[in-house]
Structure formats: structure tokens, C-alpha cells
Write an enzyme that holds these catalytic residues in place. Structure first.
Site, mmCIF file in Angstrom:
data_model
loop_
_atom_site.group_PDB
_atom_site.id
_atom_site.type_symbol
_atom_site.label_atom_id
_atom_site.label_comp_id
_atom_site.label_asym_id
_atom_site.label_seq_id
_atom_site.Cartn_x
_atom_site.Cartn_y
_atom_site.Cartn_z
ATOM 1 N N ASP A 38 -0.365 5.082 0.745
ATOM 2 C CA ASP A 38 -0.711 6.111 1.740
ATOM 3 C C ASP A 38 -0.775 5.524 3.136
ATOM 4 O O ASP A 38 -1.546 4.596 3.401
ATOM 5 C CB ASP A 38 -2.049 6.754 1.376
ATOM 6 C CG ASP A 38 -1.933 7.532 0.081
ATOM 7 O OD1 ASP A 38 -1.072 8.411 0.012
ATOM 8 O OD2 ASP A 38 -2.682 7.222 -0.867
ATOM 9 N N ASP A 41 0.865 -1.170 0.000
ATOM 10 C CA ASP A 41 0.000 0.000 0.000
ATOM 11 C C ASP A 41 0.909 1.230 0.000
ATOM 12 O O ASP A 41 2.094 1.120 0.336
ATOM 13 C CB ASP A 41 -0.874 -0.033 1.261
ATOM 14 C CG ASP A 41 -1.644 1.246 1.464
ATOM 15 O OD1 ASP A 41 -2.284 1.708 0.498
ATOM 16 O OD2 ASP A 41 -1.604 1.799 2.580
HETATM 17 C C1 XBP Z 1 -5.564 5.937 0.191
HETATM 18 C C2 XBP Z 1 -6.696 6.785 -0.104
HETATM 19 C C3 XBP Z 1 -6.552 7.862 -1.065
HETATM 20 C C4 XBP Z 1 -5.767 9.049 -0.608
HETATM 21 C C5 XBP Z 1 -5.954 10.170 -1.585
HETATM 22 O O1 XBP Z 1 -6.026 4.712 0.754
HETATM 23 O O2 XBP Z 1 -7.758 6.595 0.402
HETATM 24 O O3 XBP Z 1 -7.822 8.334 -1.341
HETATM 25 O O4 XBP Z 1 -6.258 9.502 0.656
HETATM 26 O O5 XBP Z 1 -5.622 9.822 -2.873
HETATM 27 P P1 XBP Z 1 -5.095 3.416 0.747
HETATM 28 P P2 XBP Z 1 -6.485 10.323 -4.132
HETATM 29 O O6 XBP Z 1 -3.851 3.793 1.496
HETATM 30 O O7 XBP Z 1 -5.890 2.380 1.528
HETATM 31 O O8 XBP Z 1 -4.862 3.005 -0.671
HETATM 32 O O9 XBP Z 1 -7.029 11.679 -3.789
HETATM 33 O O10 XBP Z 1 -5.521 10.347 -5.266
HETATM 34 O O11 XBP Z 1 -7.595 9.321 -4.312
HETATM 35 MG MG MG Z 2 -3.104 3.105 3.339
#
Ligand code: XBP
Ligand code: MG
Length: 256
Positions: free
Chosen positions: A12, A10
Site C-alpha cells: 500500500d 511494501d
Molecule cells: C498498509 C495498511 C493497511 C491498509 C488496509 O500499511 O496499513 O491497513 O491501509 O489494509 P503498509 P487492511 O503499507 O505499511 O503495509 O484493511 O487489509 O488491513
Molecule cells: Mg505502505
């Protein structure tokens, strides 16, 4: 027993702590640019993280907090435009060095690469955001360290659906018992374990109190030699920081 062949990450919250001081700030800048009086505080953003995907998160906010909002024209196009502006702010912040990788991430990626393990990304975030993070925070050729970047709208059903992990594994020709997943959140763990993957979690401020059941191990960070991780759940088999050797043991214990 299957051999450990690939690590699926993952982005973020896992590779870097991007949400509070990265994505959140970029959303607020885009709202201000558009003349909107919306402001996502640290606390409100924590609630909005229940929905993954930036466009989906904006719509979720509108439904719960601005039910009377009328977009000029079509709502989907309005949200897409706003989100595009947010992505521009976010990638500019990364280019300015606003976000660092979490402890142990670079070391583990380097170790895995040297050992010939295959690497992939499985994330909800927009592909440009992944490129910006890997290029500016990992290495100029950071994108090339990963065989597959499964990101954003590549699958319609975002996390917690398992689809993004299933897509990554199908593209690589791998089975779940040949891989390990790295996650930071409840939605992420539901996605990875739903895809059949043994999952190692490193929590952050937004996710430390979430229900992360299903994870094989829950840690506060990957750790570094001399800077041990804190174990929140699971058996770390005597390790004090995450190494490839530890991951192979975790994989063997999960599939033994
Ligand atoms: C990540 C997200 C993303 C980011 C923003 O979740 O939920 O929406 O917050 O990115 P994970 P975008 O780590 O579970 O993949 O604005 O580009 O969608
Ligand atoms: Mg995440």
C-alpha cells in the site's frame, strides 16, 4: 560484501497508491452497508493511517471518535465482520481496475525478474488484497512473480514492528544485507530499518511530510526513462530513475 539477492516490497502506497481512493472508499462502503453513520474523509483517513492494519484502524477510530459506540456482541467479532465486508469492496474495486501500479514499478519488477533477483512482499494489508492487486494490476500470474507474500495477520505485531520483514527474510533464508526494502511511509521505514534493511522510499500525498529518517534514499517515484524521479533525500549516485544497476550501487554503497 554480500551480494544483492532479493527485493522486498511494501504494497500500500509503494506498489500502488491504494489508500485514498482504494482502502478509504472501501471502508466507507462497508460502514454504509452496515448502517453506520461513520465517514472517513480524505483528511481524517490521513490521521487514521497512523495505525496500520484495517481492523486495528477501525478500533483506533472508535477509541478516538466514537468512544460511546456499543457493538452488538463482541467488539473483535464485530470489527472482523466489518473488515471482511471492506475487503470484499476493496478487492471488487481492484477487479474493476480502480488502482494502477505506481510509475516504474512494473518496469523494475520485470527487470529484477529477468536478472534472477528474488522478490517478496512484506505488508500489513490482508492477503486477498495483495492477490487482487497483483492479479489485476500487474499480471494474471502476478502473484507467482513473488516467492513469499508476507501479509496481514501472519505476524501479530504489524508495522512499525519489524516482524513482517523478519518473517519474510527468515522464510527465504536471507539476511538483511542481501536484500533491499521498498517503502512509502514512516511506519513502513521504521519496520524495514528495524529489520536491518537498507530502504528506498517513494512518498505519496499522505506520507510526503512524514519523518522518513533511516531511509537510504527518498524519492517522489521510481521514475521511468525520460520521466525522472525527484530526489527528496539521499545520494542517487547520478541516476534519474530507479534501475537494477542503481539498486546494486545503492546496496554496495550501504554495505561497502
Ligand atoms: C498498509 C495498511 C493497511 C491498509 C488496509 O500499511 O496499513 O491497513 O491501509 O489494509 P503498509 P487492511 O503499507 O505499511 O503495509 O484493511 O487489509 O488491513
Ligand atoms: Mg505502505
Amino acid at each position: 560484501m554480500s551480494e544483492l539477492k532479493a527485493l522486498l516490497f511494501d504494497v500500500d502506497g509503494t506498489l500502488a497508491d491504494t489508500e485514498r481512493d482504494g482502502h478509504r472508499v472501501a471502508f466507507n462502503r462497508a460502514f454504509a452497508d452496515a448502517g453506520l453513520d461513520w465517514y472517513w474523509s480524505v483528511e481524517l483517513y490521513g490521521q487514521l493511517l497512523a495505525v496500520t492494519g484495517g481492523k486495528e484502524r477501525i478500533k483506533h477510530f472508535l477509541a478516538g471518535h466514537r468512544p460511546d459506540f456499543q457493538a452488538q456482541g463482541d467488539l473483535d467479532s464485530f470489527v472482523a465482520g466489518l473488515h471482511k465486508a471492506k475487503t470484499a469492496h476493496y478487492t471488487a474495486m481492484l477487479a474493476d481496475g480502480a488502482v494502477q501500479l505506481r510509475p516504474g514499478v512494473r518496469r523494475l519488477l520485470e527487470e529484477a525478474r529477468a536478472a534472477g533477483l528474488r522478490l517478496a512482499v512484506a505488508t500489513t494489508t490482508t492477503p486477498e488484497n495483495v492477490s487482487a492487486l497483483l492479479t489485476h494490476s500487474l499480471a494474471e500470474d502476478g502473484l507467482d512473480w513473488f516467492e513469499v507474500i508476507a501479509a496481514g495477520d501472519i505476524v501479530p505485531a504489524k508495522k512499525p514492528a519489524p516482524d513482517i520483514y523478519l518473517w519474510a527474510m527468515a522464510t527465504m533464508g536471507l539476511k538483511p544485507d542481501e536484500c533491499l526494502a521498498f517503502e512509502d511511509s514512516k511506519n513502513g521505514v521504521r519496520s524495514s530499518t528495524g529489520a536491518g534493511l537498507t530502504t528506498l522510499v517513494t512518498v505519496n500525498g499522505y506520507t510526503e511530510n512524514e519523518d522518513l529518517s533511516g531511509a537510504a534514499v527518498i524519492l517522489d517515484q521510481l521514475g521511468e526513462p525520460g520521466t525522472p524521479f525527484k530526489v527528496l533525500a539521499g545520494d542517487v549516485l547520478g541516476a534519474d530513475h530507479v534501475t537494477l544497476d542503481f539498486l546494486r550501487q545503492l546496496h554496495a554503497a550501504s554495505h561497502g
